[in-house]
Design a protein around this motif. Structure first.
Motif, PDB file in Angstrom:
ATOM      1  N   HIS A 180       0.818  -1.209   0.000  1.00  0.00           N
ATOM      2  CA  HIS A 180       0.000   0.000   0.000  1.00  0.00           C
ATOM      3  C   HIS A 180       0.850   1.257   0.000  1.00  0.00           C
ATOM      4  CE1 HIS A 180      -3.386  -2.632   0.648  1.00  0.00           C
ATOM      5  NE2 HIS A 180      -2.732  -3.167   1.668  1.00  0.00           N
ATOM      6  N   LEU A 181       1.778   1.294  -0.919  1.00  0.00           N
ATOM      7  CA  LEU A 181       2.635   2.473  -1.018  1.00  0.00           C
ATOM      8  C   LEU A 181       2.122   3.385  -2.125  1.00  0.00           C
ATOM      9  CD1 LEU A 181       6.147   0.739  -0.874  1.00  0.00           C
ATOM     10  CD2 LEU A 181       5.009   1.985   0.977  1.00  0.00           C
ATOM     11  N   PRO A 182       2.243   4.682  -1.955  1.00  0.00           N
ATOM     12  CA  PRO A 182       1.816   5.601  -3.016  1.00  0.00           C
ATOM     13  C   PRO A 182       2.760   5.524  -4.217  1.00  0.00           C
ATOM     14  CG  PRO A 182       2.834   6.809  -1.211  1.00  0.00           C
ATOM     15  CD  PRO A 182       2.710   5.384  -0.762  1.00  0.00           C
ATOM     16  N   SER A 183       2.266   5.933  -5.373  1.00  0.00           N
ATOM     17  CA  SER A 183       3.110   5.951  -6.575  1.00  0.00           C
ATOM     18  C   SER A 183       4.227   6.967  -6.385  1.00  0.00           C
ATOM     19  CB  SER A 183       2.272   6.350  -7.781  1.00  0.00           C
ATOM     20  OG  SER A 183       1.969   7.740  -7.685  1.00  0.00           O
ATOM     21  N   PHE A 184       5.240   6.887  -7.226  1.00  0.00           N
ATOM     22  CA  PHE A 184       6.360   7.815  -7.144  1.00  0.00           C
ATOM     23  C   PHE A 184       5.871   9.257  -7.281  1.00  0.00           C
ATOM     24  CE2 PHE A 184      10.198   9.770  -9.253  1.00  0.00           C
ATOM     25  CZ  PHE A 184      10.986   9.747  -8.120  1.00  0.00           C
ATOM     26  N   GLN A 185       4.965   9.486  -8.249  1.00  0.00           N
ATOM     27  CA  GLN A 185       4.471  10.851  -8.480  1.00  0.00           C
ATOM     28  C   GLN A 185       3.731  11.396  -7.262  1.00  0.00           C
ATOM     29  OE1 GLN A 185       4.824   8.759 -11.009  1.00  0.00           O
ATOM     30  NE2 GLN A 185       6.148  10.135 -12.197  1.00  0.00           N
ATOM     31  N   ASP A 186       2.830  10.582  -6.717  1.00  0.00           N
ATOM     32  CA  ASP A 186       2.096  11.031  -5.534  1.00  0.00           C
ATOM     33  C   ASP A 186       3.047  11.273  -4.369  1.00  0.00           C
ATOM     34  OD1 ASP A 186      -0.322  11.050  -6.742  1.00  0.00           O
ATOM     35  OD2 ASP A 186      -0.965   9.072  -5.995  1.00  0.00           O
ATOM     36  N   ALA A 187       3.958  10.322  -4.182  1.00  0.00           N
ATOM     37  CA  ALA A 187       4.862  10.429  -3.041  1.00  0.00           C
ATOM     38  C   ALA A 187       5.731  11.682  -3.154  1.00  0.00           C
ATOM     39  CB  ALA A 187       5.734   9.180  -2.942  1.00  0.00           C
ATOM     40  N   LEU A 188       6.151  11.995  -4.381  1.00  0.00           N
ATOM     41  CA  LEU A 188       6.964  13.200  -4.577  1.00  0.00           C
ATOM     42  C   LEU A 188       6.189  14.449  -4.185  1.00  0.00           C
ATOM     43  CD1 LEU A 188       8.919  13.210  -7.932  1.00  0.00           C
ATOM     44  CD2 LEU A 188       9.800  13.485  -5.609  1.00  0.00           C
ATOM     45  N   GLU A 189       4.960  14.507  -4.685  1.00  0.00           N
ATOM     46  CA  GLU A 189       4.126  15.657  -4.373  1.00  0.00           C
ATOM     47  C   GLU A 189       3.950  15.774  -2.852  1.00  0.00           C
ATOM     48  OE1 GLU A 189       2.851  17.983  -6.421  1.00  0.00           O
ATOM     49  OE2 GLU A 189       1.840  18.993  -4.742  1.00  0.00           O
ATOM     50  N   TRP A 190       3.651  14.645  -2.242  1.00  0.00           N
ATOM     51  CA  TRP A 190       3.317  14.666  -0.815  1.00  0.00           C
ATOM     52  C   TRP A 190       4.532  14.882   0.087  1.00  0.00           C
ATOM     53  CZ3 TRP A 190      -0.151   9.635  -0.947  1.00  0.00           C
ATOM     54  CH2 TRP A 190      -1.265   9.902  -1.769  1.00  0.00           C
ATOM     55  N   VAL A 191       5.684  14.454  -0.382  1.00  0.00           N
ATOM     56  CA  VAL A 191       6.839  14.628   0.491  1.00  0.00           C
ATOM     57  C   VAL A 191       7.230  16.103   0.553  1.00  0.00           C
ATOM     58  CG1 VAL A 191       8.797  14.332  -1.130  1.00  0.00           C
ATOM     59  CG2 VAL A 191       8.969  13.468   1.208  1.00  0.00           C
ATOM     60  N   HIS A 192       6.931  16.828  -0.537  1.00  0.00           N
ATOM     61  CA  HIS A 192       7.231  18.259  -0.524  1.00  0.00           C
ATOM     62  C   HIS A 192       6.048  19.066   0.014  1.00  0.00           C
ATOM     63  CE1 HIS A 192      11.075  18.021  -2.563  1.00  0.00           C
ATOM     64  NE2 HIS A 192      10.550  17.186  -3.447  1.00  0.00           N
ATOM     65  N   PHE A 193       4.881  18.853  -0.606  1.00  0.00           N
ATOM     66  CA  PHE A 193       3.713  19.666  -0.250  1.00  0.00           C
ATOM     67  C   PHE A 193       2.564  18.761   0.177  1.00  0.00           C
ATOM     68  CE2 PHE A 193       6.125  22.042  -3.501  1.00  0.00           C
ATOM     69  CZ  PHE A 193       6.471  23.152  -2.740  1.00  0.00           C
ATOM     70  N   VAL A 233      11.356   5.624   2.221  1.00  0.00           N
ATOM     71  CA  VAL A 233      12.170   4.823   3.138  1.00  0.00           C
ATOM     72  C   VAL A 233      12.330   3.412   2.573  1.00  0.00           C
ATOM     73  CG1 VAL A 233      12.140   3.656   5.378  1.00  0.00           C
ATOM     74  CG2 VAL A 233      11.694   6.107   5.246  1.00  0.00           C
ATOM     75  N   TYR A 234      11.216   2.840   2.172  1.00  0.00           N
ATOM     76  CA  TYR A 234      11.280   1.475   1.639  1.00  0.00           C
ATOM     77  C   TYR A 234      12.137   1.428   0.379  1.00  0.00           C
ATOM     78  CZ  TYR A 234      10.086  -2.895  -0.526  1.00  0.00           C
ATOM     79  OH  TYR A 234      10.195  -4.115  -1.129  1.00  0.00           O
ATOM     80  N   GLU A 235      11.910   2.382  -0.507  1.00  0.00           N
ATOM     81  CA  GLU A 235      12.639   2.398  -1.772  1.00  0.00           C
ATOM     82  C   GLU A 235      14.145   2.523  -1.528  1.00  0.00           C
ATOM     83  OE1 GLU A 235      11.218   5.406  -4.406  1.00  0.00           O
ATOM     84  OE2 GLU A 235      12.415   4.671  -6.095  1.00  0.00           O
ATOM     85  N   GLU A 236      14.490   3.416  -0.622  1.00  0.00           N
ATOM     86  CA  GLU A 236      15.902   3.636  -0.330  1.00  0.00           C
ATOM     87  C   GLU A 236      16.539   2.376   0.265  1.00  0.00           C
ATOM     88  OE1 GLU A 236      16.597   6.674   2.697  1.00  0.00           O
ATOM     89  OE2 GLU A 236      18.340   7.335   1.527  1.00  0.00           O
ATOM     90  N   LEU A 237      15.836   1.755   1.195  1.00  0.00           N
ATOM     91  CA  LEU A 237      16.376   0.552   1.827  1.00  0.00           C
ATOM     92  C   LEU A 237      16.423  -0.624   0.849  1.00  0.00           C
ATOM     93  CD1 LEU A 237      14.685   0.887   5.324  1.00  0.00           C
ATOM     94  CD2 LEU A 237      17.092   1.275   4.755  1.00  0.00           C
ATOM     95  N   GLU A 256      -1.267  12.515   7.073  1.00  0.00           N
ATOM     96  CA  GLU A 256      -1.263  11.112   6.689  1.00  0.00           C
ATOM     97  C   GLU A 256      -0.537  10.899   5.353  1.00  0.00           C
ATOM     98  OE1 GLU A 256      -1.885   8.578   8.398  1.00  0.00           O
ATOM     99  OE2 GLU A 256      -1.695   7.100   6.778  1.00  0.00           O
ATOM    100  N   MET A 257      -0.776  11.789   4.427  1.00  0.00           N
ATOM    101  CA  MET A 257      -0.129  11.659   3.124  1.00  0.00           C
ATOM    102  C   MET A 257       1.383  11.847   3.237  1.00  0.00           C
ATOM    103  SD  MET A 257      -2.995  13.535   0.948  1.00  0.00           S
ATOM    104  CE  MET A 257      -4.174  12.684  -0.072  1.00  0.00           C
ATOM    105  N   LEU A 258       1.776  12.747   4.089  1.00  0.00           N
ATOM    106  CA  LEU A 258       3.207  12.943   4.331  1.00  0.00           C
ATOM    107  C   LEU A 258       3.816  11.643   4.856  1.00  0.00           C
ATOM    108  CD1 LEU A 258       5.764  14.630   4.636  1.00  0.00           C
ATOM    109  CD2 LEU A 258       4.924  15.430   6.838  1.00  0.00           C
ATOM    110  N   LYS A 259       3.082  11.023   5.768  1.00  0.00           N
ATOM    111  CA  LYS A 259       3.554   9.771   6.353  1.00  0.00           C
ATOM    112  C   LYS A 259       3.684   8.679   5.293  1.00  0.00           C
ATOM    113  CE  LYS A 259       1.871   6.878   9.879  1.00  0.00           C
ATOM    114  NZ  LYS A 259       0.706   6.682  10.765  1.00  0.00           N
ATOM    115  N   GLN A 260       2.696   8.606   4.417  1.00  0.00           N
ATOM    116  CA  GLN A 260       2.724   7.578   3.369  1.00  0.00           C
ATOM    117  C   GLN A 260       3.855   7.831   2.379  1.00  0.00           C
ATOM    118  OE1 GLN A 260       1.218   4.878   3.739  1.00  0.00           O
ATOM    119  NE2 GLN A 260       0.025   5.632   5.465  1.00  0.00           N
ATOM    120  N   ALA A 261       4.074   9.094   2.074  1.00  0.00           N
ATOM    121  CA  ALA A 261       5.156   9.436   1.150  1.00  0.00           C
ATOM    122  C   ALA A 261       6.490   9.018   1.758  1.00  0.00           C
ATOM    123  CB  ALA A 261       5.154  10.940   0.879  1.00  0.00           C
ATOM    124  N   ARG A 262       6.642   9.318   3.015  1.00  0.00           N
ATOM    125  CA  ARG A 262       7.876   8.974   3.699  1.00  0.00           C
ATOM    126  C   ARG A 262       8.069   7.453   3.711  1.00  0.00           C
ATOM    127  NH1 ARG A 262       9.717   7.617   8.498  1.00  0.00           N
ATOM    128  NH2 ARG A 262      11.929   8.119   8.657  1.00  0.00           N
TER     129      ARG A 262
END
Ligand code: ADP
Ligand code: MG
Length: 682
Positions: free
Chosen positions: A184-197, A212-216, A202-208
Motif C-alpha cells: 500500500h505504497l503511493p506511486s512515485f508521483q504522488d509520493a513526490l508531491e506529498w513529500v514536498h507539499f 524509506v522502503y525504496e531507499e532501503l 497522513e499523506m506525508l507519512k505515506q510518502a515517507r
C-alpha cells in the motif's frame, strides 16, 4: 524549449544570480536534482488544542482578541507588542517582537490565526506568523529544506513547486507495481508531491514510507547482489565433512553445547557443504562460547581432508586459542600449530614445510599467518577472532595465493540486528544469543568519584583472596597525551597505595608492542595483581583469576565499550565485580550508567546504545561502515529494513529480476552504483 527532468535548474523562472549560486553550492544542477532534494521537516500549521501542546513547541491556533494591545519600545528597532487572546477556553498572552505596526490591526473581538512557540508555564505564545481572520483552508504543512548560500526558503519552495509541475510526470517509478499494491505504497508521483507539499499529515507519512522502503530496497539490492556475486563467482570450496566424527568430538567436550551454539554450528556446517564461498559473521557476547564453535568448524574442514586456520588479533590470544585447541584435538591425533611473529628460524621453517605438505591440520596465529611465504596445501576454512581487525586486504592476500576459503568472522561486539544487516549487509549473520548455564553474573555498581578510597578497600579484599584486578581509564582520542597522563598518575597512586603488598602494572597505547605483550603475560601469569590500563586491554583477553574491575570516568565510554571492558572479568568460577566510577552531568550519561548496572546482556545494551547515540556513533568514528540514508532511520525503520532485505534477497535470486522489464529501472540503479561491474574486494 521542452523542459524535462534533465533540464538545468537555471531554466526555471525566478532563478536569479543568488539562487543559482546557492543551488550550485547544494550540488543541484538539474530539475531532477531539485525534485529529489527532500525537506528535512515541515512547518505544521494545523490547528491544535493548546491543552495537548507540549511546552516550547510550535503551535497554530485561532483566537479572539480580548484586550487592547500595548507596545513597549525597547530601543533601536526593538519592540514588544502584547495582547490578550482567547483560544478555546485558554486566555493567553500573544507577544509580537519588533512588529509595532500590528497594534493597529488588533481590535477587541477580532478573530486571529497565530503560529508561534507555546510557553505552557507562562501561557504565552511568541508569535512567528499571524493572519487576521480564521485560518484559511490553505496548506497545513510548509516544507523546510536544508539550504546553503543565501537562498530563502520561500524562493526555494516556489522553485520546487514549479519544478514538480513541469517535470514530475516525466519521472519513472522504479518500484514494480506489485510492491506498491502489496505494501500500500503511493506511486512515485504522488509520493513526490506529498513529500514536498503534503495535503495532510497522513499523506506525508505515506510518502515517507515509500521513500524509506525504496531507499532501503536499493541499498539491500546492492548488498544482496554483492553477496550473491561473492558466493558464486569466487568459487568457494565444497567441504564434505564427516558428521559422525563431529558428533563424536562434541561428545568428548566437558560440557553440553547450548541450543544457540548448536544452532550456529548447524548454520556454519550448512554453508561448508555448499559449493559457495561462506562469508559469515558470528556474533556472540563475551563468554558466550565462540571458541568451541570455531573449533568444531575447523574440525569439520579437517574431516573433509582440508586445512583450517584461526587468526587472532594478538599473540596472547593466539596462544590462548592454540592451547585450547591442542587440548581438544591432540587426543584425536590432529596436528595443531602456532605461528606468530615470535616463532622464528628453524621452528618457523619446520611449520611452513609441514603446512605446505599438508601435515598440519589447523594453523593458529596472528597476522603472521598470512605472510607471503606461508603456503597451505589445501586451505578450506579461515576463521578470524574479532572481525574488525581482519580487513579486506588480508582476504585479498589469501585470494592472491589461490585460496578461496570459506570465511567466518567472529566478534564479541554485539551489533544490533539493524546495523548488522546494514553495515555487514553482504554477509550472513549468525548469533549466539544465550550464555552457558551456571555463569555467575558480574555485579556492577555505579559510584561517585569521591568514593574512590572506599572502592580501593573493596579491591584489596579481592586481592587478599588471591585474585586480580583491572583499573581502566578512558581513552580520549583527541588527546592521547592527557590520556597517557591519566593512566600514569593512577598507576603511581595505586603503586604507592599497594606498595609492598601487591604489584601494580601499567599498560597504555604508547608502550611498544613487545612491552605490551610482556605486561599482559605477567598479568595473565599472576605476576601482576593490579593492571592499570587504558582501553588497549585487548578484547578477548582471558584471565579468569581477575575478579574485580574499576572503570574510571566511566561516563566517557559508550555502553557497548563498557560492556566489552566489563567482559574481562567474570570469566572464572568466582563472583566478579565491576565498579563504574562516574559523575555524569547529563541525563543520558546517568541513563547509561544505570543501564550498565541493570543488565549484563550485551545485545540489550547495544540496542540501548544505538537509541541513545544513533547509528553514526555506534561503531565509533573509524570503522563505521554504516551507510548514510536520506530518508531512512535505522533505529525507527528497522521493520522496513528487514522487509527490504528479504525482498532484495528474493529479487536477486530470481531469474526474472535480471531480465524482466518491470525491474529494469532497479537494475539500472544497481549498475550505476557499480556493484555489478566490480566487487568491493577487488
Ligand atoms: P567467547 O565467546 O567470549 O570467546 P569462550 O569461547 O572463550 O567465549 O568461552 C568462555 C568459556 O565458556 C570457556 O571457558 C569455554 O570453555 C566455556 N564454554 C563454552 N561453551 C560452553 C557451554 N556450552 N557450557 C559451558 N561452558 C562453556
Ligand atoms: Mg573469544
Amino acid at each position: 524549449m521542452a523542459v524535462d527532468a534533465n533540464t538545468p535548474v537555471t531554466a526555471l523562472k525566478g532563478v536569479g544570480k543568488t539562487a543559482a549560486e546557492s543551488l550550485q553550492e547544494m550540488k543541484i544542477e538539474t530539475i531532477h536534482d531539485l525534485i529529489m532534494t527532500f525537506p528535512y521537516r515541515h512547518e505544521d500549521f494545523q490547528l491544535k488544542d493548546l491543552a495537548d501542546t507540549p511546552h516550547n513547541e510550535r503551535v497554530t491556533v485561532e483566537g479572539r482578541v480580548e484586550s487592547e494591545p500595548s507596545v513597549l519600545f525597547l530601543g533601536k528597532n526593538k519592540s514588544r507588542t502584547q495582547v490578550q487572546v482567547l483560544v478555546g477556553r485558554h486566555l493567553v498572552k500573544a507577544i509580537f517582537f519588533n512588529q509595532p505596526y500590528v497594534k493597529a490591526k488588533l481590535h477587541i473581538g477580532e478573530v486571529l490565526t497565530l503560529s508561534g512557540k507555546w510557553d505552557r508555564g507562562r501561557q504565552v505564545i511568541t508569535v512567528q506568523s499571524h493572519s487576521i481572520g480564521p485560518k484559511t483552508s490553505g496548506a497545513d504543512f510548509e516544507p523546510v529544506y536544508s539550504l546553503k548560500g543565501s537562498i530563502y526558503q520561500k524562493t526555494f519552495r516556489k522553485l520546487m513547486r514549479q519544478a514538480l509541475d513541469l517535470a514530475k510526470d516525466d519521472l519513472e517509478d522504479c518500484l514494480p507495481e506489485r510492491f506498491l499494491s502489496n505494501y500500500h505504497l503511493p506511486s512515485f508521483q504522488d509520493a513526490l508531491e506529498w513529500v514536498h507539499f503534503p495535503p495532510d499529515g497522513e499523506m506525508l507519512k505515506q510518502a515517507r514510507r515509500r521513500f524509506v522502503y525504496e531507499e532501503l530496497l536499493m541499498f539491500q539490492l546492492k548488498m544482496q547482489s554483492l553477496r550473491k556475486k561473492n558466493r558464486e563467482e569466487e568459487g568457494g570450496s565444497f567441504i564434505n565433512y564427516d558428521l559422525e566424527k563431529l558428533k563424536n568430538f562434541i561428545q568428548t567436550l566437558p560440557f553440553d553445547l547450548t541450543p544457540a551454539q548448536k544452532r550456529v554450528v548447524n548454520e556454519i556446517c550448512k554453508d561448508l557443504r555448499e559449493p559457495f564461498r561462506m562469508n559469515r559473521l558470528l556474533q556472540g557476547d563475551v563468554g558466550s562460547g565462540k571458541t568451541v564453535v570455531a573449533a568444531i568448524s575447523l574440525y569439520a574442514a579437517v574431516t573433509a581432508d582440508m586445512q583450517g586456520a584461526l587468526m587472532a588479533p594478538t599473540e596472547i590470544l593466539a596462544e590462548q586459542h592454540a592451547n585450547t585447541l591442542a587440548q581438544w584435538f591432540e587426543p584425536l591425533g590432529l596436528n595443531i600449530a602456532l605461528l606468530t611473529g615470535s616463532v622464528k628460524g628453524k621452528r618457523r621453517q619446520l611449520i611452513l614445510d609441514q603446512l605446505a605438505g599438508g601435515e598440519i591440520h589447523i594453523l593458529i596465529g596472528t597476522h603472521a599467518l598470512i605472510q607471503p611465504d606461508v603456503q597451505f596445501s589445501k586451505l578450506g576454512l579461515v576463521i578470524t577472532d574479532e572481525q574488525h581487525r581482519f580487513g579486506v586486504d588480508q582476504r585479498r592476500v589469501l585470494k592472491d595465493k589461490g585460496y578461496n576459503p570459506d570465511v567466518l568472522f567472529m566478534t564479541a561486539t554485539p551489533i544490533p540486528r539493524t546495523l548488522a544487516i546494514s553495515a555487514f549487509g553482504e554477509m550472513d549473520v549468525s548469533v549466539i544469543d544465550e550464555m552457558p548455564v551456571g555463569r555467575k553474573e558480574i555485579q556492577t555498581f555505579w559510584m561517585k568519584k569521591d568514593m574512590f578510597g572506599k572502592i580501593l578497600g573493596r579491591m584489596e579484599k579481592e586481592l587478599a583472596a588471591g585474585r586480580q584486578a583491572y583499573v581502566i581509564c578512558p581513552l580520549i582520542e583527541e588527546s592521547d597525551k592527557l590520556d597517557f597522563q591519566n593512566a600514569v598518575e593512577l598507576f603511581q597512586q595505586l603503586s604507592s597505595h599497594f606498595h609492598g603488598k601487591y604489584t601494580v602494572g601499567l599498560m597504555h597505547g604508547r608502550l611498544h608492542s613487545d612491552e605490551k605483550e610482556e605486561t599482559m603475560r605477567a598479568f595473565s601469569e599472576g605476576n601482576i595483581s593490579v593492571l592499570v590500563s587504558t582501553t588497549v586491554v585487548e578484547v578477548g583477553v582471558n584471565v579468569p583469576n581477575a575478579s574485580f574491575m574499576l572503570i574510571y570516568d566511566a561516563e566517557r565510554f559508550g555502553l557497548s565499550q563498557l560492556h566489552q571492558l566489563r567482559g574481562r572479568v567474570g570469566r572464572g568460577s568466582e563472583q566478579s565485580y565491576c565498579v563504574l566510577l562516574a559523575d555524569p552531568k547529563t541525563e543520558m550519561g546517568k541513563e547509561r550508567m544505570a543501564s550498565m548496572t541493570e543488565t549484563n546482556d550485551g545485545f540489550v545494551l547495544a540496542e540501548k546504545d544505538l537509541q541513545l547515540r544513533g547509528p553514526g556513533d555506534f561503531f565509533g568514528r573509524k570503522q563505521s561502515g554504516v551507510p548514510e540514508f536520506k530518508m531512512a532511520d535505522l533505529v525507527h525503520d528497522y521493520r522496513a529494513l528487514e522487509t527490504a532485505r528479504k525482498d532484495a534477497e528474493k529479487l536477486v535470486n530470481s531469474e526474472e529480476f535480471w531480465s524482466s522489464d518491470e525491474t529494469k529501472c532497479l537494475r539500472e540503479h544497481l549498475e550505476e552504483s557499480g556493484v555489478l561491474s566490480s566487487s568491493r574486494l577487488d
